[in-house]
Write an enzyme that holds these catalytic residues in place. Structure first.
Site, mmCIF file in Angstrom:
data_model
loop_
_atom_site.group_PDB
_atom_site.id
_atom_site.type_symbol
_atom_site.label_atom_id
_atom_site.label_comp_id
_atom_site.label_asym_id
_atom_site.label_seq_id
_atom_site.Cartn_x
_atom_site.Cartn_y
_atom_site.Cartn_z
ATOM 1 N N LYS A 78 0.842 -1.196 0.000
ATOM 2 C CA LYS A 78 0.000 0.000 0.000
ATOM 3 C C LYS A 78 0.877 1.246 0.000
ATOM 4 C CE LYS A 78 -3.938 2.053 2.493
ATOM 5 N NZ LYS A 78 -4.866 1.908 3.637
ATOM 6 N N SER A 153 -9.722 2.112 2.858
ATOM 7 C CA SER A 153 -8.840 2.828 1.956
ATOM 8 C C SER A 153 -7.834 1.912 1.243
ATOM 9 C CB SER A 153 -8.058 3.876 2.762
ATOM 10 O OG SER A 153 -7.216 3.242 3.749
ATOM 11 N N SER A 177 -10.129 -0.354 7.112
ATOM 12 C CA SER A 177 -9.586 -0.181 5.766
ATOM 13 C C SER A 177 -8.884 -1.395 5.175
ATOM 14 C CB SER A 177 -8.624 1.015 5.749
ATOM 15 O OG SER A 177 -9.338 2.210 5.902
#
Length: 485
Positions: A78, A153, A177
């Site tokens: 990420k 996210s 998330s």
């Protein structure tokens, strides 16, 4: 057939140890898959092709050790986890050109295992959002239906696994998330106990809530990655010095005698009927597997959303002060004075959702409102933690839905931030309490969209979660189904 098809991290590592193929072949196949599907999915922001091939070659030359379970295996990261000499943007214009000079602690650990970093994954800007539509650079799409969001996210991390681009990624979970996008895309996502994984090198959103965790296709793969990235780090003051179990080796699927709680608040009117049905079906399967499942109450969970958004936004307001256009980050070319530089750099560099949360947090911390909002939210947080403690005094795990609905359409909730925030209803209490929780595939809706169930454990009881998650996974075939991108 691609080397990645119908494989797991476990099977690929066995293939490397047995010399059926090399890491260079596997890494090359990974980039070919990304090239083939990522234009449609939009999971990756930056590829690390040259360095990844060098890492793969080094793994091949070293020879394979069965104890190094991630050696030679491609993994995606990420884009709020800093990676030395590989651009890290947190999906924000503010950090568009940020090239870190150091690695996050989790990257140090992955390099020790010999894992191959293939690139950085899209996300909501600074991890603020639940759909991966708030990225400055692009929108990520759900591989099961390209008109739907992948969640957020960590939407890029989830979509990359669901689309078969990589078999494992790292995400971060501040209020759901990891678990919410895992549920939306039909994969496994673990949010570890707060302090289990070092936050050193994670670009902070809300420091008392953020935690790095793995997203994978299977439970055992997830256990392998979590074991690799867990452990004490003196550079993180919230890192907890407790032993890291051998998660993978200890999984056997035996859950006889396990006591599972089913909160009545998690099955209320706001839950999609198909999701409620999937959770109740999972409860029956657990009973059939030898566990006890009983209804309980978590009475303060309904206050989780307002408490979370006050606390998280307040911490974001504090953490994002460092982005001022002075030392690094976006600097406005139009500024004439120091005050202009601060205002214009942040105005241009931050997106609308980030600005909304900064303003909410700054208001909550301001003189005259601190006691009414931030302090009160902290008191509610304590009540939520006590609710969980009361349940875990008598039960091993808590079972419930991950989300109130399946994946929704791209653009569908952009005009209503409150509706977007309410989607975190079932995940934020876990972060407020600092507990570990996992999302596991539990079926599909009538539209063919994935549904996940959530298993919540007591502090540092990830092993118990994995045991129950694996038992459920093996009793079904949901994890075998793959999106056809």
């Amino acid at each position: 057939m691609s080397l990645l098809e119908n494989q797991t991290l476990v099977s690929l590592h066995e293939g490397l140890v047995q010399k059926k193929f090399t890491s260079q072949e596997l890494t090359s196949a990974t980039f070919e898959k990304i090239q083939a599907v990522d234009d449609k999915v939009g999971a990756f922001l930056a590829l690390n092709e040259e360095e990844a091939m060098a890492q793969a070659k080094a793994a091949d030359e070293k020879g394979y050790d069965s104890a190094l379970s991630l050696q030679g295996l491609p993994i995606g990261i990420k884009d709020n986890i800093v990676t030395r000499d590989l651009i890290t943007t947190a999906a924000s214009r503010m950090l568009e050109d940020f090239n870190p000079i150091y690695d996050a602690h989790v990257m140090d650990l992955l390099k020790k295992t010999g894992a191959v970093n293939v690139g950085k994954l899209n996300m909501d800007e600074f991890a603020m959002g639940g759909s991966t539509e708030n990225s400055y650079f692009k929108k990520t799409r759900n591989p099961w239906d390209l008109t739907k969001v992948p969640g957020g996210s960590s939407g890029g991390s989830a979509a990359a696994v669901a689309a078969g681009e990589v078999l494992a990624t790292l995400g971060s979970d501040t209020g759901g998330s990891i678990r919410q996008p895992a549920s939306f895309t039909g994969i496994v996502g673990m949010k570890p106990t707060y302090g289990r994984v070092s936050r050193y090198g994670l670009i902070a959103f809300a420091s008392s809530l953020d935690q790095i965790g793995p997203l994978t296709r299977t439970v055992k793969d997830n256990a392998l990655v979590l074991e690799a990235i867990s452990g004490y780090d003196h550079r993180d003051s919230t890192s907890v010095n407790v032993p890291v179990p051998n998660y993978y080796q200890q999984i056997n699927g035996n859950i006889k005698g396990l006591k599972i709680a089913l909160p009545v608040e998690y099955l209320g009117d706001g839950i999609d009927p198909e999701i409620r049905k999937a959770v109740l079906k999972a409860a029956e399967q657990y009973r059939a597997l030898g566990a006890t499942v009983e209804e309980v109450s978590l009475p303060h969970s309904k206050y989780g959303i307002p408490a979370y958004y006050i606390i998280a936004s307040s911490e974001a307001s504090s953490n994002l002060q460092r982005f001022d256009g002075i030392r690094y980050g976006h600097r406005s070319a139009e500024a004439k004075t120091l005050e202009d530089l601060y205002i214009m750099s942040r105005t241009e560099g931050f997106g609308m959702e980030v600005k909304r949360r900064i303003m909410l947090g700054t208001f909550s911390l301001s003189s005259g409102y601190y006691d009414a909002y931030f302090k009160k939210a902290g008191q509610v947080r304590t009540l939520i933690k006590q609710d969980f403690a009361n349940v875990f005094a008598n039960y091993d795990l808590i079972l419930g839905p991950v989300t109130t609905s399946t994946a929704y359409g791209i653009g569908e909730r952009n005009d209503d931030p409150i509706e977007m925030y309410m989607a975190d209803l079932l995940t934020v209490p876990v972060n407020l309490a600092g507990l570990p929780a996992i999302s596991v595939p539990a079926g599909f809706s009538s539209e063919g969209l994935p549904i996940g169930i959530q298993l919540i454990g007591n502090y540092f009881q990830e092993q118990t979660i994995y045991q129950a998650a694996f038992a459920f996974e093996q009793a079904n075939d949901y994890y075998l189904k793959q999106a056809n991108v």
